[in-house]
Design an enzyme around this catalytic site. Structure first.
Site, mmCIF file in Angstrom:
data_model
loop_
_atom_site.group_PDB
_atom_site.id
_atom_site.type_symbol
_atom_site.label_atom_id
_atom_site.label_comp_id
_atom_site.label_asym_id
_atom_site.label_seq_id
_atom_site.Cartn_x
_atom_site.Cartn_y
_atom_site.Cartn_z
ATOM 1 N N THR A 47 90.047 -2.629 11.003
ATOM 2 C CA THR A 47 88.773 -2.255 10.389
ATOM 3 C C THR A 47 88.219 -1.060 11.137
ATOM 4 O OG1 THR A 47 86.459 -2.882 9.994
ATOM 5 C CG2 THR A 47 87.566 -3.977 11.808
ATOM 6 N N ILE A 48 87.634 -0.139 10.414
ATOM 7 C CA ILE A 48 86.992 0.986 11.087
ATOM 8 C C ILE A 48 85.736 0.529 11.816
ATOM 9 C CG2 ILE A 48 87.888 2.631 9.396
ATOM 10 C CD1 ILE A 48 84.969 2.911 8.366
ATOM 11 N N ASP A 49 85.180 -0.626 11.436
ATOM 12 C CA ASP A 49 83.931 -1.100 12.028
ATOM 13 C C ASP A 49 84.114 -1.708 13.416
ATOM 14 O OD1 ASP A 49 82.388 -0.360 9.818
ATOM 15 O OD2 ASP A 49 82.813 -2.239 8.796
ATOM 16 N N ARG A 72 64.662 20.914 10.911
ATOM 17 C CA ARG A 72 64.397 19.693 10.144
ATOM 18 C C ARG A 72 65.153 18.534 10.788
ATOM 19 N NH1 ARG A 72 68.138 21.922 5.480
ATOM 20 N NH2 ARG A 72 66.139 22.529 4.521
ATOM 21 N N GLY A 86 78.885 0.390 9.028
ATOM 22 C CA GLY A 86 78.577 -0.644 10.005
ATOM 23 C C GLY A 86 77.633 -1.655 9.397
ATOM 24 N N HIS A 98 82.746 6.886 2.654
ATOM 25 C CA HIS A 98 84.180 6.624 2.726
ATOM 26 C C HIS A 98 84.987 7.739 3.369
ATOM 27 C CE1 HIS A 98 82.919 3.544 -0.144
ATOM 28 N NE2 HIS A 98 84.003 2.903 0.221
ATOM 29 N N GLN A 144 84.767 8.425 6.275
ATOM 30 C CA GLN A 144 85.130 7.843 7.576
ATOM 31 C C GLN A 144 86.438 7.063 7.497
ATOM 32 O OE1 GLN A 144 81.160 6.135 9.385
ATOM 33 N NE2 GLN A 144 80.962 6.423 7.180
ATOM 34 N N ARG A 145 86.776 6.575 6.328
ATOM 35 C CA ARG A 145 87.994 5.776 6.156
ATOM 36 C C ARG A 145 89.221 6.637 5.890
ATOM 37 N NH1 ARG A 145 87.235 0.500 5.419
ATOM 38 N NH2 ARG A 145 85.239 -0.300 4.640
#
Length: 341
Positions: free
Chosen positions: A125-127, A162, A170, A271, A273-274
């Protein structure tokens, strides 16, 4: 022995590295045969298998995703799910399974193991929230992608003065937010493990503007304000009972604008990140997991999961991981608190 390999849940960089190492060692060292289960538990329910041999896994090491496909199918939400999986395995003369997945996929594997199906789990899992292992593959790649995004957002935030809110994945744990936030020099990092005070966030934002720098706020998608509730994309649930997250970034940007009178924008990495090529570390860890998973099958160590403890790959009972989520240790969060605000 014929072994079925399954990848379930969300896709993840490094899945193909596991498949490759499982097949190569299994065939070359032990003379095992392999089949791949298409689309996670859905393929096991629908009798959808493909042959896997050494030639089928050549060249897949650097590829993201999974050549077998995946799904968030929960076999216990389908009529006669266990029987149908048994029938599929019997039809292909499969004697054991290697199940590669996260909390939900391995949770289903745990129950199937209790019901007599011989299997070994591989955590992904990426988490980085699977209990029982120090790290999961996919996490390092996701942190690298998120850190690079934060690096890039610093320059555009300062050009326009800004606030930029970066929403990362997560649901229950803030490992990506913490690691990428610290590595990327974020000014505020918000985790699911610690409900945040919106007024305090806005105070940190104002402080940053006072020294003529633009703030970067990193928020895990499961971060929750102290006075409020989790922000949802919608209230529909998948087969494991999860709602769709995302929205905390937009909500927070609106709050910052309204309370500080300064401009704020949101970037949701989602996604991205995946996807893409797995990092060197994730290829290395995934390969080791695959090699040790095959050894566990050879040894008959069914009902276990391979895991990283320190630098060693060990076997832990799947039962010990069931229903647990590995969250960020509060002491680790406190360790980095000097960098926040």
């Amino acid at each position: 022995m014929k072994i079925a390999v399954l990848t379930g849940g969300g896709d993840c960089p490094g899945l193909n590295a596991v498949i490759r190492s499982v097949v190569r060692k299994g065939v070359q060292d032990y003379g095992f045969e392999f089949v791949g289960v298409r689309d996670g538990w859905l393929g096991a329910l629908r009798n959808n298998m493909i042959p896997l041999d050494v030639s089928a896994v050549r060249g897949i090491l650097p590829r993201g995703g999974t050549i077998l496909g995946s799904s968030r199918t929960n076999p216990f939400k389908h009529e006669d799910g266990v029987r149908r999986i048994r029938d599929t395995l019997t039809a292909h003369d499969v004697e054991a399974m290697i199940v590669i997945g996260g909390e939900d996929t391995l949770g289903a594997a745990t129950e199937l193991s209790r019901q007599g199906i011989k299997l070994v789990g591989v955590p992904k899992t990426i988490d980085n929230d699977v209990a029982g292992t120090d790290y999961t593959f996919g996490f390092d790649t996701a942190v690298g992608i998120a850190t690079e995004a934060i690096d890039r957002l610093h320059t555009t935030a300062e050009s326009h003065m800004r606030t930029l809110v970066v929403e990362v994945m997560g649901r229950h744990s803030g490992w990506i937010a913490l690691h990428a936030g610290v590595a990327g020099g974020a000014n505020v990092i918000l985790l699911p493990e610690r409900p945040f005070d919106v007024d305090q966030v806005c105070a940190w934002v104002k402080k940053r503007f006072e020294i003529n720098y633009a703030p970067i706020v990193v928020a895990a998608e499961g971060a929750v304000p102290k006075e409020g509730e989790m922000v949802l994309k919608d209230r529909s649930r998948d087969e494991y009972g999860h709602v769709r997250l995302s929205g905390i970034g937009e909500w927070l940007a609106r709050e910052i604008e309204g309370r500080t009178g300064t401009e704020a924008r949101t970037t949701v990495l989602g996604h991205v990140q995946r996807g893409g090529t797995p990092s060197a570390f994730d290829r290395w860890l995934a390969t080791r997991f695959g090699l040790h998973a095959v050894d566990a099958v050879r040894d008959g160590a069914f009902g276990t999961m391979v895991a990283l403890h320190g630098t060693d790959i060990v076997r832990v009972p799947l039962d010990e991981t069931r229903g647990r989520v590995k969250v960020v240790d509060p002491a680790l969060y406190d360790e980095f608190e000097v960098f926040f605000g």
